[in-house]
Design a protein around this motif. Structure first.
Motif, short mmCIF file in Angstrom:
data_model
loop_
_atom_site.label_atom_id
_atom_site.label_comp_id
_atom_site.label_asym_id
_atom_site.label_seq_id
_atom_site.Cartn_x
_atom_site.Cartn_y
_atom_site.Cartn_z
N ALA A 200 44.40 -0.09 7.49
CA ALA A 200 44.61 1.23 7.68
C ALA A 200 43.50 2.02 8.36
CB ALA A 200 45.21 2.05 6.56
N ILE A 201 42.40 1.43 7.84
CA ILE A 201 40.96 1.95 8.45
C ILE A 201 40.76 1.55 9.93
CG2 ILE A 201 38.50 1.76 8.08
CD1 ILE A 201 38.88 1.23 5.04
N TYR A 202 41.12 0.33 10.17
CA TYR A 202 40.99 -0.09 11.61
C TYR A 202 42.11 0.75 12.34
CZ TYR A 202 38.08 -4.06 10.32
OH TYR A 202 37.00 -4.97 10.05
N MET A 203 43.25 0.91 11.78
CA MET A 203 44.25 1.82 12.42
C MET A 203 43.54 3.06 12.68
SD MET A 203 47.47 -0.01 10.61
CE MET A 203 48.63 1.40 11.20
N GLY A 204 42.96 3.74 11.95
CA GLY A 204 42.25 5.10 11.92
C GLY A 204 41.46 5.16 12.96
N GLN A 205 40.64 4.17 13.22
CA GLN A 205 39.79 4.03 14.51
C GLN A 205 40.68 3.63 15.71
OE1 GLN A 205 37.09 0.86 12.70
NE2 GLN A 205 35.40 2.24 13.43
N GLY A 206 41.64 3.33 15.75
CA GLY A 206 42.32 2.84 16.80
C GLY A 206 42.04 1.20 17.42
N ASP A 207 41.49 0.54 16.21
CA ASP A 207 41.31 -0.77 16.51
C ASP A 207 42.55 -1.74 15.94
OD1 ASP A 207 40.19 -3.30 16.74
OD2 ASP A 207 38.52 -2.76 15.62
N TYR A 208 43.54 -1.55 16.90
CA TYR A 208 44.85 -2.25 16.30
C TYR A 208 44.70 -3.67 16.48
CZ TYR A 208 46.51 2.24 16.77
OH TYR A 208 46.66 3.69 16.35
N GLU A 209 43.70 -4.32 17.22
CA GLU A 209 43.51 -5.67 17.36
C GLU A 209 42.87 -6.28 16.05
OE1 GLU A 209 41.32 -8.74 20.33
OE2 GLU A 209 41.29 -6.70 21.20
N ARG A 210 42.14 -5.42 15.52
CA ARG A 210 41.58 -5.95 14.11
C ARG A 210 42.71 -5.83 12.90
NH1 ARG A 210 35.19 -4.66 13.90
NH2 ARG A 210 34.49 -5.83 15.64
#
Length: 198
Positions: A101-111
């Motif tokens: 969820a934190i990565y998604m919040g950053q827009g880092d969907y690859e991680r």
């Protein structure tokens, strides 16, 4: 119970959550850090309560858009849970989802994607393919894939999610649990399942 005892942590955590809900993030951080210090002192740095406290602290940093700090704390919490429960425990799946969820919040969907995939695998192995946790995992994965530009994979996960929803709806509507026991299903819960399923 004194304020610095483990017994006082619950009250402190509620205070921190109140501060966070009011946008008073610095005060929320101060109280969460105090909770973390109490728990580490009482149980050591590798206890599950410490992992939960780290997760709460990470959420405040995320709300402040301090994603680097949020990720660092979330990953530490995940490592604690993996050491305590192993790689395939349902609680580990929850912490994988938190990190994703934190990565998604950053827009880092690859991680975010491999974390979500691993959480889905754990939930399917622990609960079966039609469990509500699996449904939630599939929903998140479908959205991650969509944001990542993989429309075909997104459709696949959405299709699996709707199949599981329909299976849950059919079992609930017929009043039969996974174990074949008869259940009392209220009209309200049936309507909720119906609206969620389609």
């Amino acid at each position: 119970w004194g304020k610095e005892s483990v017994g006082g942590v619950s009250s402190l955590r509620h205070l921190a959550e109140l501060y966070q809900s009011q946008g008073r993030y610095e005060e929320a951080l101060t109280v969460h850090k105090r909770c973390l210090a109490i728990l580490e002192n009482a149980f050591g740095p590798e206890h599950r309560y410490v992992a939960y406290s780290l997760g709460s602290l990470a959420q405040v940093y995320l709300a402040q858009t301090n994603c680097d700090q949020a990720i660092a704390l979330s990953q530490r919490a995940l490592r604690i849970m993996e050491r305590l429960f192993g790689q395939a425990h349902p609680e580990v799946a929850v912490f994988l989802g938190n990190s994703a969820a934190i990565y998604m919040g950053q827009g880092d969907y690859e991680r975010a994607l491999p974390l979500c995939e691993r959480a889905l695998s754990i939930n399917e192995n622990c609960f079966g393919k039609n469990h509500e946790r699996v449904v939630r995992s599939l929903n998140v994965l479908a959205l991650v894939c969509l944001e990542h530009g993989d429309v075909g994979q997104s459709i696949k996960y959405f299709s699996e999610m709707f199949r599981a929803r329909r299976a849950n709806f059919a079992a609930s509507f017929l009043g039969v649990s996974d174990g074949g026991e008869l259940l009392m299903v209220s009209d309200k819960s049936a309507l909720t399942l119906m609206s969620d399923a389609f």
